[in-house]
Design a protein around this motif. Structure first.
Motif, PDB file in Angstrom:
ATOM      1  N   UNK A  79       0.819  -1.214   0.000  1.00  0.00           N
ATOM      2  CA  UNK A  79       0.000   0.000   0.000  1.00  0.00           C
ATOM      3  C   UNK A  79       0.853   1.264   0.000  1.00  0.00           C
ATOM      4  N   UNK A  80       1.915   1.243   0.803  1.00  0.00           N
ATOM      5  CA  UNK A  80       2.866   2.346   0.794  1.00  0.00           C
ATOM      6  C   UNK A  80       2.437   3.605   1.506  1.00  0.00           C
ATOM      7  N   UNK A  81       1.519   3.503   2.456  1.00  0.00           N
ATOM      8  CA  UNK A  81       1.125   4.701   3.199  1.00  0.00           C
ATOM      9  C   UNK A  81       0.735   4.314   4.624  1.00  0.00           C
ATOM     10  N   UNK A  82       0.569   5.320   5.474  1.00  0.00           N
ATOM     11  CA  UNK A  82       0.221   5.066   6.866  1.00  0.00           C
ATOM     12  C   UNK A  82       1.454   4.819   7.715  1.00  0.00           C
ATOM     13  N   UNK A  83       1.217   4.291   8.908  1.00  0.00           N
ATOM     14  CA  UNK A  83       2.300   4.015   9.848  1.00  0.00           C
ATOM     15  C   UNK A  83       2.257   2.560  10.295  1.00  0.00           C
ATOM     16  N   UNK A  84       3.430   2.030  10.598  1.00  0.00           N
ATOM     17  CA  UNK A  84       3.531   0.667  11.093  1.00  0.00           C
ATOM     18  C   UNK A  84       3.386   0.611  12.606  1.00  0.00           C
ATOM     19  N   UNK A  85       3.483   1.790  13.247  1.00  0.00           N
ATOM     20  CA  UNK A  85       3.304   1.868  14.695  1.00  0.00           C
ATOM     21  C   UNK A  85       2.378   3.041  14.997  1.00  0.00           C
ATOM     22  N   UNK A  86       2.665   3.788  16.062  1.00  0.00           N
ATOM     23  CA  UNK A  86       1.780   4.883  16.455  1.00  0.00           C
ATOM     24  C   UNK A  86       2.239   6.245  15.957  1.00  0.00           C
ATOM     25  N   UNK A  87       3.130   6.267  14.967  1.00  0.00           N
ATOM     26  CA  UNK A  87       3.500   7.543  14.377  1.00  0.00           C
ATOM     27  C   UNK A  87       4.971   7.786  14.142  1.00  0.00           C
ATOM     28  N   UNK A  88       5.842   6.873  14.578  1.00  0.00           N
ATOM     29  CA  UNK A  88       7.288   7.044  14.386  1.00  0.00           C
ATOM     30  C   UNK A  88       7.807   6.363  13.126  1.00  0.00           C
ATOM     31  N   UNK A  89       7.157   5.271  12.742  1.00  0.00           N
ATOM     32  CA  UNK A  89       7.701   4.396  11.706  1.00  0.00           C
ATOM     33  C   UNK A  89       6.741   4.317  10.519  1.00  0.00           C
ATOM     34  N   UNK A  90       6.937   5.170   9.506  1.00  0.00           N
ATOM     35  CA  UNK A  90       6.013   5.201   8.368  1.00  0.00           C
ATOM     36  C   UNK A  90       6.160   3.974   7.471  1.00  0.00           C
TER      37      UNK A  90
END
Length: 253
Positions: A79-90
């Motif tokens: 998908x290539x968007x959003x975050x993998x955690x709560x905002x540090x790791x895009x």
């Protein structure tokens, strides 16, 4: 004298969250430039074995990480968007492959050591010590250290480890995942948990259950220099003096 292995290759530049993010390709590129200047054109280079980046297989990554989390990263990578955690790791397109190169390269370093090709090995993009088995954190997608530990156990029968971490940030992804593991001795030197991410690593935490006494957190005030570290160094030496680990891992920030 055995050589020192150094991971070196363009594939490691893929682990980058964008030019405006603190973890971008300029970190590793700066290392490569310094390495080229100081070693590749000197006689010291004769003592170095360059280790090319290797893409880790999914099954190797799953030695530490849960299948659900690996699938989550794969989907986010497409998908290539959003975050993998709560905002540090895009997330970004190709983040799965980029992260797999970090893991695979650390495993290749381990294999060179176990094959006696080198005495020590260094992955300048490795040490992603915040990732947990089921989640990303602090710019870390896959925990290459945790994967390396489980790989050594499964493929080489290594039982006992000493893990030393001197990154200013507490290596929570290793410390807490192995909190109850009596065969994983940990020394983690970091800035006071009250003033720096991830807000963990109290000195009172020494392991749990059968592993109590196998863990050591050393907290230093913000802005500490080498002198503050040296004042605590004797404690570390006493802690590890009688250990005979089969494998030592050093995370140097």
């Amino acid at each position: 004298m055995k050589k020192v292995g150094v991971a070196y290759g363009e594939a490691l530049l893929q682990y980058s969250f964008g030019i405006d993010h603190p973890m971008n390709f300029n970190r590793i590129r700066s290392f490569f430039r310094m390495f080229d200047k100081q070693f590749k054109e000197s006689t010291k280079f004769d003592d170095i074995l360059l280790i090319s980046p290797v893409l880790a297989q999914e099954e190797v990554i799953k030695l530490f990480h849960t299948e659900e989390y690996v699938e989550y990263v794969k989907k986010a990578s497409l998908n290539g968007f959003g975050y993998l955690d709560y905002g540090d790791t895009p997330a970004f397109k190709g983040v799965f492959e980029a992260s797999s190169y970090v893991v695979g390269t650390t495993i290749e370093c381990v294999e060179k050591i176990m094959d006696n090709a080198v005495a020590f090995a260094f992955n300048p993009m490795g040490g992603l010590h915040h990732a947990r088995r089921d989640s990303a954190a602090g710019f870390c997608v896959f925990n290459d250290i945790g994967v390396a530990v489980e790989f050594l156990r499964k493929e080489h029968g290594v039982k006992s480890f000493l893990y030393v971490d001197i990154d200013a940030h507490h290596g929570d992804g290793i410390f807490y995942e192995y909190l109850k593991d009596k065969d994983m001795w940990i020394v983690d030197v970091h800035e006071d948990w009250r003033t720096l991410y991830p807000g963990t690593g109290k000195e009172s935490e020494r392991g749990e259950g059968d592993a109590f006494g196998t863990k050591m957190n050393i907290t230093l005030p913000a802005g500490s220099d080498d002198s503050a570290f040296y004042k605590r160094f004797d404690e570390i030496k006493r802690f590890i003096a009688d250990l005979k680990p089969e494998f030592i891992i050093f995370q140097c920030g």
